[in-house]
Design a protein around this motif. Structure first.
Motif, PDB file in Angstrom:
ATOM      1  N   PRO A   1       0.767  -0.857   0.014  1.00 39.72           N
ATOM      2  CA  PRO A   1       0.056   0.125  -0.135  1.00 39.72           C
ATOM      3  C   PRO A   1       0.650   1.667  -0.076  1.00 39.72           C
ATOM      4  CG  PRO A   1      -0.425  -1.523   1.372  1.00 39.72           C
ATOM      5  CD  PRO A   1       0.263  -2.348   1.515  1.00 39.72           C
ATOM      6  N   GLU A   2       2.058   1.618   0.600  1.00 46.45           N
ATOM      7  CA  GLU A   2       2.693   2.644   0.446  1.00 46.45           C
ATOM      8  C   GLU A   2       3.287   2.357  -0.831  1.00 46.45           C
ATOM      9  OE1 GLU A   2       3.497   2.915   5.147  1.00 46.45           O
ATOM     10  OE2 GLU A   2       1.554   2.733   4.473  1.00 46.45           O
ATOM     11  N   LYS A   3       3.831   1.657  -1.379  1.00 48.02           N
ATOM     12  CA  LYS A   3       4.606   1.672  -2.905  1.00 48.02           C
ATOM     13  C   LYS A   3       5.999   1.100  -2.658  1.00 48.02           C
ATOM     14  CE  LYS A   3       0.928   3.583  -5.006  1.00 48.02           C
ATOM     15  NZ  LYS A   3      -0.086   3.874  -3.259  1.00 48.02           N
ATOM     16  N   GLU A   4       6.681   0.762  -0.749  1.00 45.55           N
ATOM     17  CA  GLU A   4       7.807   0.803  -0.786  1.00 45.55           C
ATOM     18  C   GLU A   4       8.786  -0.451  -1.651  1.00 45.55           C
ATOM     19  OE1 GLU A   4       7.264   2.335   3.511  1.00 45.55           O
ATOM     20  OE2 GLU A   4       8.536   0.562   2.963  1.00 45.55           O
ATOM     21  N   PHE A   5       7.419  -1.627  -1.262  1.00 43.35           N
ATOM     22  CA  PHE A   5       7.242  -3.008  -1.713  1.00 43.35           C
ATOM     23  C   PHE A   5       6.980  -3.226  -3.006  1.00 43.35           C
ATOM     24  CE2 PHE A   5      10.380  -3.209   1.580  1.00 43.35           C
ATOM     25  CZ  PHE A   5       9.701  -2.191   2.531  1.00 43.35           C
ATOM     26  N   LEU A   6       7.201  -4.708  -3.258  1.00 47.46           N
ATOM     27  CA  LEU A   6       5.958  -5.504  -4.068  1.00 47.46           C
ATOM     28  C   LEU A   6       6.990  -7.068  -3.691  1.00 47.46           C
ATOM     29  CD1 LEU A   6       6.781  -7.146  -6.998  1.00 47.46           C
ATOM     30  CD2 LEU A   6       7.883  -4.701  -6.845  1.00 47.46           C
ATOM     31  N   VAL A   7       5.507  -8.180  -3.529  1.00 46.37           N
ATOM     32  CA  VAL A   7       5.897  -9.423  -3.431  1.00 46.37           C
ATOM     33  C   VAL A   7       5.266  -9.729  -4.604  1.00 46.37           C
ATOM     34  CG1 VAL A   7       6.647  -9.589  -1.454  1.00 46.37           C
ATOM     35  CG2 VAL A   7       3.682  -9.255  -1.968  1.00 46.37           C
ATOM     36  N   ALA A   8       5.684 -11.429  -5.393  1.00 47.22           N
ATOM     37  CA  ALA A   8       5.092 -11.966  -6.762  1.00 47.22           C
ATOM     38  C   ALA A   8       5.618 -13.498  -6.505  1.00 47.22           C
ATOM     39  CB  ALA A   8       6.087 -11.789  -8.314  1.00 47.22           C
ATOM     40  N   GLY A   9       4.731 -14.632  -6.510  1.00 47.68           N
ATOM     41  CA  GLY A   9       5.203 -15.253  -6.441  1.00 47.68           C
ATOM     42  C   GLY A   9       4.671 -16.595  -8.017  1.00 47.68           C
ATOM     43  N   GLY A  10       5.732 -17.765  -8.183  1.00 51.12           N
ATOM     44  CA  GLY A  10       5.176 -18.405  -9.414  1.00 51.12           C
ATOM     45  C   GLY A  10       5.243 -19.973  -9.354  1.00 51.12           C
ATOM     46  N   GLU A  11       5.619 -20.314 -10.392  1.00 52.47           N
ATOM     47  CA  GLU A  11       6.315 -21.102 -10.393  1.00 52.47           C
ATOM     48  C   GLU A  11       7.786 -22.388 -10.092  1.00 52.47           C
ATOM     49  OE1 GLU A  11       4.248 -23.848 -12.843  1.00 52.47           O
ATOM     50  OE2 GLU A  11       2.892 -22.287 -12.704  1.00 52.47           O
ATOM     51  N   ASP A  12       8.452 -21.633  -9.552  1.00 55.86           N
ATOM     52  CA  ASP A  12       9.373 -21.963  -8.814  1.00 55.86           C
ATOM     53  C   ASP A  12       9.222 -22.396  -6.940  1.00 55.86           C
ATOM     54  OD1 ASP A  12      11.936 -19.015  -8.611  1.00 55.86           O
ATOM     55  OD2 ASP A  12       9.583 -19.720  -7.770  1.00 55.86           O
ATOM     56  N   PHE A  13       8.215 -22.130  -6.630  1.00 62.16           N
ATOM     57  CA  PHE A  13       7.472 -22.235  -5.451  1.00 62.16           C
ATOM     58  C   PHE A  13       7.300 -21.205  -4.849  1.00 62.16           C
ATOM     59  CE2 PHE A  13       6.920 -26.176  -7.709  1.00 62.16           C
ATOM     60  CZ  PHE A  13       6.861 -26.810  -6.743  1.00 62.16           C
ATOM     61  N   LYS A  14       8.582 -20.333  -5.009  1.00 62.99           N
ATOM     62  CA  LYS A  14       9.292 -19.748  -3.740  1.00 62.99           C
ATOM     63  C   LYS A  14       8.227 -18.175  -4.208  1.00 62.99           C
ATOM     64  CE  LYS A  14      13.789 -20.804  -4.818  1.00 62.99           C
ATOM     65  NZ  LYS A  14      14.867 -19.523  -5.053  1.00 62.99           N
ATOM     66  N   LEU A  15       9.134 -17.578  -3.216  1.00 62.71           N
ATOM     67  CA  LEU A  15       7.863 -15.537  -2.947  1.00 62.71           C
ATOM     68  C   LEU A  15       9.348 -14.978  -3.184  1.00 62.71           C
ATOM     69  CD1 LEU A  15       5.231 -16.178  -0.619  1.00 62.71           C
ATOM     70  CD2 LEU A  15       5.082 -14.471  -2.613  1.00 62.71           C
ATOM     71  N   TYR A  16       8.660 -13.722  -3.713  1.00 56.71           N
ATOM     72  CA  TYR A  16      10.147 -12.911  -4.254  1.00 56.71           C
ATOM     73  C   TYR A  16       9.623 -11.613  -3.448  1.00 56.71           C
ATOM     74  CZ  TYR A  16      12.222 -16.507  -7.192  1.00 56.71           C
ATOM     75  OH  TYR A  16      12.623 -17.535  -7.479  1.00 56.71           O
ATOM     76  N   LYS A  17      10.676 -11.133  -3.476  1.00 57.78           N
ATOM     77  CA  LYS A  17      10.409  -9.342  -2.165  1.00 57.78           C
ATOM     78  C   LYS A  17      11.415  -9.326  -3.261  1.00 57.78           C
ATOM     79  CE  LYS A  17       9.446  -7.134   2.068  1.00 57.78           C
ATOM     80  NZ  LYS A  17       9.921  -7.445   3.418  1.00 57.78           N
ATOM     81  N   TYR A  18      10.829  -7.586  -3.791  1.00 57.16           N
ATOM     82  CA  TYR A  18      11.574  -6.491  -4.655  1.00 57.16           C
ATOM     83  C   TYR A  18      11.219  -4.894  -3.580  1.00 57.16           C
ATOM     84  CZ  TYR A  18      12.108  -9.760  -8.556  1.00 57.16           C
ATOM     85  OH  TYR A  18      12.533 -11.124  -9.052  1.00 57.16           O
ATOM     86  N   ASP A  19      12.270  -4.159  -3.806  1.00 62.19           N
ATOM     87  CA  ASP A  19      11.882  -2.943  -3.088  1.00 62.19           C
ATOM     88  C   ASP A  19      11.792  -2.186  -4.730  1.00 62.19           C
ATOM     89  OD1 ASP A  19      13.230  -0.266  -3.993  1.00 62.19           O
ATOM     90  OD2 ASP A  19      13.635  -0.670  -2.234  1.00 62.19           O
ATOM     91  N   TYR A  20      10.378  -1.686  -4.524  1.00 67.09           N
ATOM     92  CA  TYR A  20       9.521  -0.595  -5.854  1.00 67.09           C
ATOM     93  C   TYR A  20      10.493  -0.102  -7.150  1.00 67.09           C
ATOM     94  CZ  TYR A  20       5.962   1.454  -8.156  1.00 67.09           C
ATOM     95  OH  TYR A  20       4.889   1.642  -9.081  1.00 67.09           O
ATOM     96  N   ASN A  21      10.680   1.339  -4.978  1.00 69.35           N
ATOM     97  CA  ASN A  21      11.724   1.916  -6.505  1.00 69.35           C
ATOM     98  C   ASN A  21      12.793   1.489  -7.169  1.00 69.35           C
ATOM     99  OD1 ASN A  21       9.895   3.525  -5.392  1.00 69.35           O
ATOM    100  ND2 ASN A  21      10.532   2.918  -3.679  1.00 69.35           N
TER     101      ASN A  21
END
Lengths: 350, 131
Positions: free
Chosen positions: A233-253
């Motif tokens: 909501p504060e647009k600092e991070f994003l999280v994503a997940g998919g076919e490799d079973f893992k969750l990734y967290k990225y810095d949005y900026n």
């Protein structure tokens, strides 16, 4: 002493979890609904993952689920060719909306007066929930099954995604305003009202577009095919997940990959931040939902930050602190001095 | 190479799952004030309520008996009937929390004796033992 993420596993579903949605923040906290191929969507307390109830009635896999802002109503989209509206307090079914094919997506307007649906029949439908017997308004134009449809711009516009396009429609005139084409299948879409941002995933890409103009803002590439992504909501991070079973967290900026978490035993189909941004939930092919802390080690919900010197007398039970572990982590645990109980991965039962 | 020592974040408990016998949405739950007033049109709600409580108590009693039977089995020789007409015998050790797996020792199988084994509940049709 560095803290390691402890995901909270919510079991109960017996088949893959394909969609999840949070409500807004209500006087009773916020809530989470999960759509599952077992046909039994579940409502949970959003900050703890505690099960509240199961919506019984669908006769096929539930592909989409959503809550209205105050979590008083729920809507589900299913393979039994219906969308249903439910009372999310009592669990009772309020309405069954018949469609001509599998329904994939449902979304309430802010005032909960209208429900948007979309599915394999390639039509967007708008139901007036105050007049359930009336025929819905239909918008045609998609040339493949609709995967996601969302209200945007204060319900004045509609965003819809099919296999290879994302389209923007004007609600009042029911006509297409703009469209985006992709050469890869669009796997998910999320709309962030504050800032009018659209998050689209396709292939290994996580792309951000303006929800008003559909112009691209930025995009990131993940190490594996991504099925769903969510922006904080504060647009600092994003999280994503998919076919490799893992969750990734990225810095949005900066686009920098901050963390990646193993834990699920199957591809991740959906991931969403909670409305307060303190946690995110992931739904997987393995039939579970997992809750993850945004700030690891913070006291929130069921997570309790205990400093080494602190007397643990206040916690009557021994601390349960172990997530599902990987091989590397088991060595670490063996060497740690702790009285934690290792919870076995719960077998999902009917 | 030193890997940094990390502690997993402690949790108070795990999220509660479905109760396994109802669809939930407890009438006396936190959001009870939001429930609309429903006129009592069904027959004698009090009699219905006690029936529900009776069933509840019966289920609880049966569950308790079953769990106690599992406790009584510990250390005893148990004979399992599996699929395809296979019968095996073993010393019962324990089950896991969901009774999805049976931990046994000295499992006598058609192809030899297995010192320790896990039998999946879904593979077991029935089992019997003498206390």
């Amino acid at each position: 002493m560095a803290m390691r993420q402890t995901p909270l596993t919510c079991s109960g579903h017996t088949r893959p979890v394909v969609d999840l949605a949070f409500s807004g923040i209500t006087p009773y906290g916020y809530f989470l609904i999960s759509a599952c191929k077992d046909g039994k969507p579940m409502l949970r307390q959003g900050d703890t993952g505690d099960w509240i109830g199961t919506f019984l009635g669908h006769k096929g896999a539930v592909w989409g689920a959503t809550l209205n802002k105050d979590a008083t109503k729920a809507a589900t989209a299913a393979a039994d060719f219906t969308a249903k509206v439910w009372d999310a307090v009592s669990g009772d079914e309020l309405m069954t909306l018949a469609h001509k094919h599998i329904v994939k997506t449902v979304d309430f307007t802010q005032d909960s007066n209208y429900l948007l649906t979309g599915g394999q029949d390639q039509l967007l439908r708008i139901y007036d929930l105050n007049k359930p017997e009336a025929e819905p308004k239909e918008i045609s134009g998609h040339t493949s099954g609709i995967k996601k449809a969302l209200w945007c711009s204060e319900d004045k516009q509609i965003l819809s995604a099919d296999d290879k396009t994302v389209r923007l429609w004007d609600h009042a005139t029911m006509t297409e305003v703009k469209s985006l084409n992709f050469n890869m299948s669009v796997s998910s879409m999320e709309y962030i009202p504050e800032g009018e941002i659209l998050v689209i995933t396709y292939g290994r890409s996580i792309a951000f577009h303006s929800a008003v103009s559909l112009d691209p803002i930025k995009s990131f590439e993940a190490p594996a095919t991504i099925n769903s992504a969510s922006l904080h909501p504060e647009k600092e991070f994003l999280v994503a997940g998919g076919e490799d079973f893992k969750l990734y967290k990225y810095d949005y900026n900066s686009g920098e990959e901050l963390e990646s978490y193993k834990g699920h035993f199957g591809p991740i189909h959906c991931v969403r931040f909670s409305p307060d941004g303190e946690l995110y939930a992931s739904g997987s092919e393995d039939g579970t939902l997992r809750l993850w802390q945004t700030v690891v080690g913070k006291t929130y919900g069921l997570w309790k930050c205990v400093l080494p010197e602190e007397d643990s007398g206040e916690l009557a039970k021994p601390k349960i602190g172990f997530p599902e572990t990987t091989e590397e982590e088991i060595e670490e645990i063996a060497s740690e001095n702790s009285d934690c109980i290792y919870p076995s991965a719960p077998d999902v039962k009917a | 190479m030193q890997t940094p020592v990390t502690i997993p974040v402690p949790v108070l408990r795990l999220p509660r799952g479905p109760d396994g016998f109802s669809r939930g949405f407890a009438p006396d739950g936190r959001r009870a004030p939001l429930r609309p007033e429903v006129p009592e049109i069904q027959k004698c709600p009090i009699a219905q309520e006690s029936l529900e409580f009776q069933e509840q108590r019966a289920r609880a009693a049966l569950r308790e008996r079953y769990l106690r039977s599992l406790l009584a089995m510990v250390g005893h020789q148990v004979s399992f009937t599996l699929h395809e007409g296979v019968r095996v015998a073993a010393h019962f050790g324990a089950t896991d929390l969901d009774v999805a797996n049976f931990y046994v020792s000295q499992l006598q199988t058609p192809i030899g004796v297995q010192a320790e084994a896990l039998l999946r509940c879904s593979d077991i049709i029935s089992y019997t033992f003498k206390p």
